[in-house]
Design a protein around this motif. Structure first.
Motif, mmCIF file in Angstrom:
data_model
loop_
_atom_site.group_PDB
_atom_site.id
_atom_site.type_symbol
_atom_site.label_atom_id
_atom_site.label_comp_id
_atom_site.label_asym_id
_atom_site.label_seq_id
_atom_site.Cartn_x
_atom_site.Cartn_y
_atom_site.Cartn_z
ATOM 1 N N VAL A 28 1.265 -0.898 0.102
ATOM 2 C CA VAL A 28 0.210 0.369 0.053
ATOM 3 C C VAL A 28 0.770 1.246 -0.382
ATOM 4 N N GLY A 29 0.885 1.796 -0.907
ATOM 5 C CA GLY A 29 1.297 3.496 -1.162
ATOM 6 C C GLY A 29 0.727 4.623 -0.354
ATOM 7 N N VAL A 30 0.985 5.952 -0.523
ATOM 8 C CA VAL A 30 -0.399 7.012 0.192
ATOM 9 C C VAL A 30 0.065 7.747 -0.773
ATOM 10 N N SER A 31 -0.341 8.691 -1.495
ATOM 11 C CA SER A 31 -0.088 10.079 -2.425
ATOM 12 C C SER A 31 -0.746 11.106 -1.172
ATOM 13 N N PHE A 53 -2.674 16.573 -6.404
ATOM 14 C CA PHE A 53 -2.817 17.136 -8.198
ATOM 15 C C PHE A 53 -2.481 18.406 -8.761
ATOM 16 N N THR A 54 -2.079 19.064 -8.225
ATOM 17 C CA THR A 54 -2.224 20.393 -8.637
ATOM 18 C C THR A 54 -0.621 20.846 -9.339
ATOM 19 N N ASP A 55 0.552 19.484 -9.184
ATOM 20 C CA ASP A 55 1.960 19.188 -9.057
ATOM 21 C C ASP A 55 1.740 17.938 -10.128
ATOM 22 N N ALA A 57 4.100 16.356 -11.935
ATOM 23 C CA ALA A 57 5.866 15.870 -11.958
ATOM 24 C C ALA A 57 5.801 15.114 -10.188
ATOM 25 N N SER A 58 4.967 15.883 -9.347
ATOM 26 C CA SER A 58 4.345 15.310 -7.517
ATOM 27 C C SER A 58 4.258 13.460 -7.967
ATOM 28 N N LEU A 59 2.736 13.831 -8.682
ATOM 29 C CA LEU A 59 1.984 12.585 -8.754
ATOM 30 C C LEU A 59 2.829 11.731 -9.349
ATOM 31 N N ALA A 60 3.847 11.615 -10.571
ATOM 32 C CA ALA A 60 5.103 10.467 -11.287
ATOM 33 C C ALA A 60 5.346 10.116 -10.027
ATOM 34 N N GLU A 61 5.772 10.746 -8.954
ATOM 35 C CA GLU A 61 6.629 9.409 -8.461
ATOM 36 C C GLU A 61 5.653 9.040 -7.308
ATOM 37 N N ALA A 62 4.427 9.946 -6.852
ATOM 38 C CA ALA A 62 3.457 9.226 -5.818
ATOM 39 C C ALA A 62 2.925 8.172 -6.484
ATOM 40 N N PHE A 63 3.184 7.424 -7.502
ATOM 41 C CA PHE A 63 2.135 6.396 -7.804
ATOM 42 C C PHE A 63 3.224 6.100 -8.593
ATOM 43 N N GLU A 64 4.155 5.566 -8.978
ATOM 44 C CA GLU A 64 5.864 4.929 -9.173
ATOM 45 C C GLU A 64 5.478 3.299 -8.931
ATOM 46 N N GLY A 65 5.502 2.753 -10.219
ATOM 47 C CA GLY A 65 5.105 1.217 -9.425
ATOM 48 C C GLY A 65 3.737 0.933 -9.177
ATOM 49 N N ALA A 88 -4.602 13.315 -12.078
ATOM 50 C CA ALA A 88 -4.228 12.294 -11.334
ATOM 51 C C ALA A 88 -5.068 10.983 -12.167
ATOM 52 N N ILE A 89 -5.512 11.563 -13.282
ATOM 53 C CA ILE A 89 -6.048 10.263 -14.550
ATOM 54 C C ILE A 89 -4.763 9.643 -15.239
ATOM 55 N N ASP A 90 -4.169 11.107 -15.614
ATOM 56 C CA ASP A 90 -3.008 10.777 -16.836
ATOM 57 C C ASP A 90 -1.757 10.688 -15.915
#
Length: 285
Positions: A28-31, A53-55, A57-65, A88-90
């Motif tokens: 489990v991971g949390v963003s 959600f407004t950044d 680049a941060s989501l790319a790291e938070a959603f990794e894997g 977030a969907i993208d």
């Protein structure tokens, strides 16, 4: 790796707790926008990363894997909300998630009179075109809203609010458990779910009757003029646009937009759903 966004919020935090009852913390991971607020989860083995959600680049790291990403809807409305949801969907698609889940609403609709509902509908349309499996959790109207509509009813004996209609008031805790089950049992739903609601739709007259039982004295439902109600909110510091948006909830309920109920939630939970009576009793307990 299952990623849950908004994991320090009212709904997201409960989803994570219920999810940890079903899957190992290492999966489990949390963003979250403020990782320090999720330090307790990190201490239990949950992966905690900053995601906003407004950044993007941060989501790319938070959603990794991520194999699944649950997007808890933003606490804003209009174009800003849809833009955050689509970002977030993208990001979830780019991270390679095989399923994206989104906390939608049973009243989601393009022509709804309540502003968040077209936002949910627009997000669902975007999600359906994202090219990956998705689940839109059609949550019932959060029952936690009702205590905030009571005003001074317990003091004055009058529940004063605009004319309303029946609403499928549904507890956050039940919807959090439903989301956790859906994540743990991947593929249970494809596309929008049936309405995930408590089994009955109640209006504020019903809420007044419940309060009367609790207090042992009558609580009368008083219908207030729409403009008078909005003016009262503004006089107490609520911004005009927010007060007008809240009035839309009453307009939509009068039209029956939130009156639909379904046994699906109780079937999913394997138990009765929490009643509005129980939600209203909780603060008193």
């Amino acid at each position: 790796m299952i990623i849950v966004t908004g994991a320090t919020g009212l709904l997201g935090s409960q989803i994570v707790e219920r999810l940890l009852e079903r899957v190992p913390a290492q999966g489990v991971g949390v963003s979250v926008r403020k990782p320090d607020r999720a330090a307790g989860l990190a201490g239990r083995g949950v992966r905690v990363r900053r995601g906003d959600f407004t950044d993007p680049a941060s989501l790319a790291e938070a959603f990794e894997g991520a194999t699944q990403v649950l997007i808890v809807s933003a606490d804003t409305t209009g174009e800003a909300a849809v833009a955050q949801h689509t970002a977030a969907i993208d990001a979830a698609v780019a991270a390679g998630a095989r399923r994206i889940l989104y906390t939608s609403h049973q009243g989601a609709g393009e022509h709804s009179l309540f502003e968040p509902m077209p936002d949910h509908a627009a997000t669902e349309r975007y999600l359906a075109k994202a090219g990956v499996a998705f689940t839109a959790l059609r949550n019932g109207f959060y029952a936690g809203t009702v205590p905030r509509l009571l005003g001074r009813a317990l003091e004055t004996g009058e529940l004063a609010a605009p004319a309303d209609g029946p609403v499928s008031w549904t507890a956050h805790a039940d919807l959090a458990e439903a989301a956790a089950i859906t994540l743990a049992e991947e593929g249970r739903y494809d596309g929008p779910t049936p309405p995930l609601t408590a089994p009955e739709a109640l209006d504020l007259a019903d809420a007044a009757a419940i309060l009367s039982e609790f207090t042992g004295r009558p609580v009368r439902r008083v219908v207030v003029d729409d403009d008078e109600w909005v003016a009262g909110l503004v006089a107490h510091g609520v911004p005009q646009d927010q007060a007008t948006m809240l009035l839309g909830m009453f307009h939509a309920s009068r039209r029956g937009e939130f009156a639909v109920t379904s046994p699906e939630l109780e079937t999913l939970l394997g138990r009765p759903a929490t009643s509005l009576r129980a939600v209203l009793a909780a603060p008193r307990a």
